[in-house]
Design a protein around this motif. Structure first.
Motif, PDB file in Angstrom:
ATOM      1  N   HIS A  64       0.872  -1.184   0.000  1.00 49.29           N
ATOM      2  CA  HIS A  64       0.000   0.000   0.000  1.00 49.29           C
ATOM      3  C   HIS A  64       0.909   1.235   0.000  1.00 49.29           C
ATOM      4  CE1 HIS A  64      -2.973  -2.914   1.981  1.00 49.29           C
ATOM      5  NE2 HIS A  64      -3.293  -2.778   0.710  1.00 49.29           N
ATOM      6  N   GLU A  67       1.684   3.788   2.978  1.00 52.18           N
ATOM      7  CA  GLU A  67       2.088   3.275   4.294  1.00 52.18           C
ATOM      8  C   GLU A  67       3.601   3.442   4.429  1.00 52.18           C
ATOM      9  OE1 GLU A  67      -1.785   0.363   4.418  1.00 52.18           O
ATOM     10  OE2 GLU A  67       0.196  -0.552   4.579  1.00 52.18           O
ATOM     11  N   HIS A 161       3.312  -3.208   6.904  1.00 48.44           N
ATOM     12  CA  HIS A 161       2.230  -2.243   6.624  1.00 48.44           C
ATOM     13  C   HIS A 161       2.071  -1.280   7.793  1.00 48.44           C
ATOM     14  CE1 HIS A 161       0.080  -4.377   3.227  1.00 48.44           C
ATOM     15  NE2 HIS A 161       0.947  -5.304   3.629  1.00 48.44           N
ATOM     16  N   THR A 162       1.251  -0.243   7.563  1.00 49.81           N
ATOM     17  CA  THR A 162       0.672   0.515   8.674  1.00 49.81           C
ATOM     18  C   THR A 162      -0.827   0.584   8.419  1.00 49.81           C
ATOM     19  OG1 THR A 162       1.119   2.567   7.501  1.00 49.81           O
ATOM     20  CG2 THR A 162       2.688   1.948   9.195  1.00 49.81           C
TER      21      THR A 162
HETATM   22 ZN   LIG Z   1      -1.429  -1.976   4.221  1.00 41.64          ZN
END
Ligand SMILES: [Zn+2]
Length: 341
Positions: A64, A67, A161-162
């Motif tokens: 993503h 992120e 991720h975040t």
């Molecule tokens: Zn993510």
């Protein structure tokens, strides 16, 4: 290709984003300390030490694009390896996944990449956008990396991720479905050393990146959520010291000694409900900014759409990853309940 410039600056991600044609054809070189570096395409870089190895490490980030914290962590470590400030003792592959989404500071350009692995990129509409093309390329990079082992290695893949929203448990990891294989407690101890003490056990196959490595290559794969999304340069990097230090230990020490798994130190949940969105009127019955892992009482309505209301089935059932804005047919919410392993 000015390899010298890359070795001097360590700016692999920067070059991958802003001068990607440098890596249109694969680039190989050897550092002064004997480490072999292989760049197969923009955002994909691998380090092999000259000595015998026992572990193959994959760190992916930016699946993503907005992120940023994991991207900055991986970028900084890769730079230290390129400039020789750190030296690999184990094989490591860094994947900076969605470069175009980073450029526009969005989660994705056309499609959520973390629903496109294990071949999903080629199903349905087929490979008709850059996310699908890239998911296939990333799968191939992981496959080549693991298949190039000369002996049996411990395989680890952290897909970093975040989260979109705040979380009551700031850092947590999703442990993919292992079918009939047992969960590995030593791996949970390593995650604890990363500052990740909340684990969510997935109980069905998915099209995430971590499930791909786990299922196809027997890797210890995890989707690791490190906190809340922030723009580039606005992350409080002190919050990520434990994960950065642990990643560096895994890379630069042959046999790092982590403390043993202690169930008292960890919160473990299993997924109870996977709630998909079927209609445009899908609606969550709680505040937009409610943190992940907020729990509800049995019977409480948490979401609804045409013909259906979704309720908690247990006291203490908690919500994770709510997102009413997903495409029809995609997951809008998970619920989890505490469990033990
Ligand atoms: Zn993510």
């Amino acid at each position: 290709m000015p390899t010298e410039q890359l070795i001097a600056s360590g700016q692999f991600l920067h070059l991958s984003r802003f001068d990607p044609q440098q890596f249109d054809t694969p680039v190989d070189f050897t550092l002064k300390n004997g480490t072999q570096v292989h760049i197969s395409s923009p955002g994909i870089i691998r380090f092999d030490p000259p000595s015998t190895t026992t572990r193959s490490l994959v760190f992916s980030c930016g699946v993503h694009g907005n992120e940023t914290a994991p991207i900055e962590i991986c970028d900084a470590i890769a730079a230290q390896l390129l400039t020789g400030k750190l030296q690999v003792k184990q094989r490591v592959l860094f994947l900076f996944a969605n470069l175009p989404a980073m450029d526009i500071a969005e989660r994705f350009v056309e499609e959520n990449m973390n629903r496109l692995f294990s071949g999903a990129h080629s199903q349905g509409q087929g490979i008709n956008n850059q996310e699908r093309e890239r998911a296939k390329e990333l799968e191939l990079a992981v496959a080549q990396f693991f298949n190039d082992e000369t002996t049996t290695h411990e395989r680890i893949h952290y897909d970093l991720h975040t989260a979109i929203r705040a979380s009551k448990n700031e850092k947590f990891a999703v442990y993919p479905f292992l079918h009939d294989k047992p969960r590995n407690k030593q791996q949970l101890a390593i995650l604890h050393a990363c500052g990740v003490s909340t684990i969510l056990l997935s109980e069905s196959p998915t099209t995430t990146f971590s499930y791909y490595s786990t299922n196809q290559f027997g890797a210890h794969g995890f989707t690791v959520e490190l906190g809340k999304v922030q723009p580039f340069g606005q992350n409080d990097m002190a919050k990520f010291q434990k994960v950065r230090d642990t990643m560096i230990r895994l890379i630069t020490e042959l046999d790092p000694d982590f403390s043993a798994f202690n169930p008292e130190e960890m919160d473990i949940y299993r997924v109870n409900q996977v709630i998909n969105k079927h209609f445009d009127d899908f609606k969550l019955h709680f505040a937009d900014d409610l943190p992940n892992f907020t729990d509800f009482a049995k019977g409480q309505v948490i979401a609804s759409e045409t013909d259906t209301t979704y309720k908690c089935e247990y006291d203490g059932e908690a919500i994770v990853f709510p997102n009413a804005n997903v495409a029809i047919g995609q997951r809008a919410l998970l619920t989890v309940v505490p469990t033990k392993i």
